[in-house]
Every structure is written in structure tokens, then in C-alpha cells.
Design an enzyme around this catalytic site. Sequence first.
Site, PDB file in Angstrom:
ATOM      1  N   LYS A 192      60.841  43.041  65.123  1.00  0.00           N
ATOM      2  CA  LYS A 192      61.114  42.632  63.748  1.00  0.00           C
ATOM      3  C   LYS A 192      60.949  43.792  62.782  1.00  0.00           C
ATOM      4  O   LYS A 192      61.796  44.037  61.930  1.00  0.00           O
ATOM      5  CB  LYS A 192      60.204  41.466  63.364  1.00  0.00           C
ATOM      6  CG  LYS A 192      60.458  40.949  61.951  1.00  0.00           C
ATOM      7  CD  LYS A 192      59.652  39.700  61.644  1.00  0.00           C
ATOM      8  CE  LYS A 192      59.976  39.212  60.233  1.00  0.00           C
ATOM      9  NZ  LYS A 192      59.249  37.964  59.907  1.00  0.00           N
ATOM     10  N   GLU A 198      53.896  48.808  71.448  1.00  0.00           N
ATOM     11  CA  GLU A 198      54.231  48.590  72.852  1.00  0.00           C
ATOM     12  C   GLU A 198      55.747  48.623  73.064  1.00  0.00           C
ATOM     13  O   GLU A 198      56.236  49.191  74.045  1.00  0.00           O
ATOM     14  CB  GLU A 198      53.679  47.237  73.322  1.00  0.00           C
ATOM     15  CG  GLU A 198      52.166  47.108  73.214  1.00  0.00           C
ATOM     16  CD  GLU A 198      51.731  46.475  71.897  1.00  0.00           C
ATOM     17  OE1 GLU A 198      50.647  45.866  71.888  1.00  0.00           O
ATOM     18  OE2 GLU A 198      52.479  46.578  70.897  1.00  0.00           O
ATOM     19  N   GLY A 251      58.473  35.940  64.229  1.00  0.00           N
ATOM     20  CA  GLY A 251      58.702  36.398  65.591  1.00  0.00           C
ATOM     21  C   GLY A 251      58.767  35.284  66.613  1.00  0.00           C
ATOM     22  O   GLY A 251      59.676  35.236  67.445  1.00  0.00           O
ATOM     23  N   ARG A 252      57.809  34.353  66.578  1.00  0.00           N
ATOM     24  CA  ARG A 252      57.787  33.304  67.604  1.00  0.00           C
ATOM     25  C   ARG A 252      58.821  32.216  67.335  1.00  0.00           C
ATOM     26  O   ARG A 252      58.965  31.284  68.128  1.00  0.00           O
ATOM     27  CB  ARG A 252      56.384  32.707  67.715  1.00  0.00           C
ATOM     28  CG  ARG A 252      55.814  32.139  66.427  1.00  0.00           C
ATOM     29  CD  ARG A 252      54.324  31.888  66.580  1.00  0.00           C
ATOM     30  NE  ARG A 252      53.671  31.500  65.333  1.00  0.00           N
ATOM     31  CZ  ARG A 252      53.269  32.362  64.407  1.00  0.00           C
ATOM     32  NH1 ARG A 252      53.466  33.654  64.585  1.00  0.00           N
ATOM     33  NH2 ARG A 252      52.653  31.949  63.308  1.00  0.00           N
ATOM     34  N   GLU A 337      49.241  30.692  68.378  1.00  0.00           N
ATOM     35  CA  GLU A 337      49.357  31.700  67.327  1.00  0.00           C
ATOM     36  C   GLU A 337      49.632  31.041  65.982  1.00  0.00           C
ATOM     37  O   GLU A 337      49.183  31.525  64.945  1.00  0.00           O
ATOM     38  CB  GLU A 337      50.463  32.700  67.664  1.00  0.00           C
ATOM     39  CG  GLU A 337      50.487  33.908  66.729  1.00  0.00           C
ATOM     40  CD  GLU A 337      51.356  35.034  67.248  1.00  0.00           C
ATOM     41  OE1 GLU A 337      50.819  35.910  67.967  1.00  0.00           O
ATOM     42  OE2 GLU A 337      52.560  35.041  66.948  1.00  0.00           O
ATOM     43  N   HIS A 368      48.426  20.339  93.372  1.00  0.00           N
ATOM     44  CA  HIS A 368      47.563  20.798  94.460  1.00  0.00           C
ATOM     45  C   HIS A 368      46.656  21.941  94.018  1.00  0.00           C
ATOM     46  O   HIS A 368      46.102  22.651  94.849  1.00  0.00           O
ATOM     47  CB  HIS A 368      48.423  21.226  95.652  1.00  0.00           C
ATOM     48  CG  HIS A 368      49.211  20.097  96.228  1.00  0.00           C
ATOM     49  ND1 HIS A 368      48.749  19.304  97.250  1.00  0.00           N
ATOM     50  CD2 HIS A 368      50.425  19.602  95.896  1.00  0.00           C
ATOM     51  CE1 HIS A 368      49.652  18.372  97.534  1.00  0.00           C
ATOM     52  NE2 HIS A 368      50.679  18.535  96.726  1.00  0.00           N
ATOM     53  N   LYS A 478      44.911  45.348  67.481  1.00  0.00           N
ATOM     54  CA  LYS A 478      45.946  46.387  67.403  1.00  0.00           C
ATOM     55  C   LYS A 478      45.429  47.609  66.651  1.00  0.00           C
ATOM     56  O   LYS A 478      45.643  48.757  67.057  1.00  0.00           O
ATOM     57  CB  LYS A 478      47.188  45.844  66.695  1.00  0.00           C
ATOM     58  CG  LYS A 478      47.988  44.829  67.477  1.00  0.00           C
ATOM     59  CD  LYS A 478      49.211  44.443  66.659  1.00  0.00           C
ATOM     60  CE  LYS A 478      50.077  43.424  67.364  1.00  0.00           C
ATOM     61  NZ  LYS A 478      51.268  43.073  66.552  1.00  0.00           N
TER      62      LYS A 478
END
Length: 505
Positions: A192, A198, A251-252, A337, A368, A478
Site C-alpha cells: 500500500k 519485508e 490492507g486486509r 487485527e 483427529h 516493526k
Amino acid sequence: MSDTADAVWQTIADAPRTTLGELFANDPDRLALLSHRLPIAGTDILFDFSKTHLDAGLIANFERLAQAMHLADMRDEFLAGAKINNSEDRAAEHTAERGLGAADSVEQAARLHERMAALVDAIDQGVFGEIRHVLHIGIGGSALGPKLIIDALCRDSDRYDVAVVANVDGEALSEAVDGFDPAKTLVAIASKTFTTTETLMNAESAIDWLRGGGVEDPYGQLVALTAAPDKAAEFGIDETRILPFSETVGGRYSVWSSIGFPVAMALGNEGFSEFRAGALAMDKHFATAPLASNMPVLAAFADLYYAQVRASQTRAVFAYDERLRLLPDYLQQLEMESNGKGVRRDGSPLGRASAPITWGGVGTDAQHAVFQLLYQGTHLVPVEFIASRLSVHEFDEAHHRALLTNCFAQGAALMQGKTSDDPQRSYPGDRPSMTILLDNVDPASLGALIAFYEHRTFANAMLLGINPFDQFGVELGKEIAKSMGNRQSGDFDPSTAALIEAAGL
């Protein structure tokens, strides 16, 4: 929170705790109240909330809470493009990417979608040369959404091989490009702000990989997906290959925008349009349905009941369809978030539980592995099952019948329980679950499903007084990571300093 809301919360907390079995026995119309089939863009989705402890009385009280917290007004402001994200003084306009919102924002989104579609068409026509692979680099919302949708919808696509990489660990990038021919690979960089550490580190390494593979002009094979096109241009990407989106798209919530470029590449422009159309249908339902039969709102009522009244600290989501195996990962970010906050919109302490921890897996694998705790453990965990009525694999249909019967059996068993003279073999029952049944895992259904979860997250936030559109909590780590290389170990606590020394940093 107002005194009126506090009073309603107390009424909700004081409501009788009738068992699920009694709720069904006492109300022959329970399914009509809590099980709803929605027509969505040519398909149907069944939402069954009848195995929760909601009843007419609780729903009425949650409607009172919604009135006290101005849920309907906040929803209308949000969908109209008002500055609902008050901490960052901007709107949250991901619905405009689907066609619902402020007129100018919807128009701008449509123009940007046309630009992206034109680029996809150009790539399809060979303007970039022979492209067979797409490497999508992002993190968080810039990666989780595309990865989920491509994994769910594009397994049999013969268009492009698409890999999504987020982790800064070089092993992740190495795995993503395994089998890719650099000369035939397009790299999409999704950020964005176009400053994400990263993502830019992975992008630089991808450029080195292209160059090392004999690509003379690696920047000619880059596409940028960003709300900061000037930053992408500074990075060296040609303006014609920069696909912008609005800074009011978080972003999400961004897979509907140009962040969805790898989805359009893998699925085709028509499929990406169908995906957005499914979400728009859910948007319209959320905007107009009465609260008591509004699927995102009704789900939020149940979420809040268990988190606030029954002290459930987690919520489990199990996809009984391999195509939806990444859905729990996607929902973790969306819900935790957005609503993992300790203060209200005005900055005052929340004073009650916020979002529960979202976790989950894939059935029948999870049966299981973790269902032992759900059946006989001491934690009350609301469970959510997502399944598809149809399958598309080539094997015997018995596989899908077994999958669905296992799915439905878990909800029945959690509610029913079983008594035994042997306490080791006794199941308490009265454990809640929801079930969402799609007709099929197709673009429209998946678009509607994701939009349902977005609006459910919003409804939860408004009923608690939280702003779900900021995420300041992720910033501190960060900041420390960025500064760590320039600091002496003495600037940190003894444990962190020892770790830095032990790792040789």
C-alpha cells in the site's frame, strides 16, 4: 459506552442459560428464526445459526444494544464513504471496489479496475512476451487475500502459475520461484505504501533472481500494486505497469482492488468480476436487511454473546473443503487485527473482552487432532463449519458425501453430547456451532463469503465501540526491528540483548 448500553449488556448477561436441546424442544420455529438461505449472484448460501444459544429474547436485546451503539447509523455512514476510520481521519472504502459507496469513489474504483483489466488483457495477448508465471510479493493483507482466493479457485486454471510470497525468510522466496523460468515470470509487488520492509527486501531479491536468470531488463517484468504510485515509480517501475488503489482501502480489505491483480491473472478478468459481484450482493444484504435477519449482524450477536457472557476466549473455524483450507489464516488477520483492541473509538478503555482468538483448520483432518478438546475439554469454544454442497474433483462422489456427513455430524454431536457411566466416555454436549453451506466454491460464493466476514467484523466492532480499520498495534515490533541493527545490545532488556549476541547480529 453509554449507560443505556451497559444496562442492555447486563440484561443480556442475566438472560436464562437454556441448553441447546431445550431451545430446540421449546421452539418449533427455531430454524425459521436462525437458519436463512440467501440468494447470491446466481447461487445460494445457507447460514445456520440454530445451534448457537441465541433465541428471540437474546436477539431482541442485541437489537437494543445495536440501537444504543448506533450500529445502523454507523453502517450507513461506512457504506456511504464517511470518515469512519476516525483515528486516521479517513473513510474505509473497500465496498466501493465492489460497486457500493460514495459515487465518486465507486467511479474511481471502476476506472482503476478497467486499467487493471486492460493490463491483464495485454499480458494475455503477449505484449510482455511469453509470460507463464506470476510471482506476487506482499505481506499481511497484500498476500493473505490473493493466496486464499488463488488456492481456492485456481487449482485447475491453465492461465498462469501464480505463487504468493510474504515471509522475509529467503526459504519462502526460494520455494515460491521453484520451477519458474525467470524469462517467463512477471513479478507483482504489492504494498500500500511501497515502504514495507519485508516486501521491498523480497522484491530486491526477486529482481536479482531475474537478473541472475538472464533477464537483461528485470524492471521490465515488474508490476506495482500500491496506493503510493509515486513511490513505485521511484523504485524504478514504469508508470504503465503501476496499478494504483485508493488509500481509503485498508490492507486486509484490499483484495478487491488492484491487490487482486494476481487473482485476475490466475482467474481471468471475468472471474475476478464475478468474485466482486458476489461480494456486492452481500454488501446489499448487509445494507438493507433487518438486523434480526441480517447474516453478518446475527453472527456478530452470537460472537459477542460467547465472548462477553460465556467468556469464550477463542472461536474455531473449520473448512470442510480443501479448497478453503487457507480461510482460517485469512480470518485470523481480518478479525484479530481489526478488533484486537483495548480501547474504544474515543480512546477510552474498552472495559470488556475484545475479539476472541480466531483459529481453525480443515476437516476431516482436525477431527483427529483438536476436536478432543472441543468435545470434552474445559474450554467453551464456539465452532464454525464451512462446507460446499458440490465438489469438482474427479474421484468417487463418496468422498464428498463422507466429508459432508462428517461436517454435519460434528455440529450435531457437539450439541447433543452423550452420557456414560464411565466419565472418560461422557460428552457434556450443549456446545455451540454455526454452519455455512455454499452451493459450490466458485468466485461469486467466495466473494460473498469474504464480504460476510468483513461485515461481521465491522458489526462486532461497532457493537463494542471499536475502530476496526486501524492497526497501530503492529507498529512497535516493526520499529524495534528496524532500529535493532543500529543499536548496541545494551539498549535492550537482558534477554533480548543475549539473543542478539547469541545470533551474532
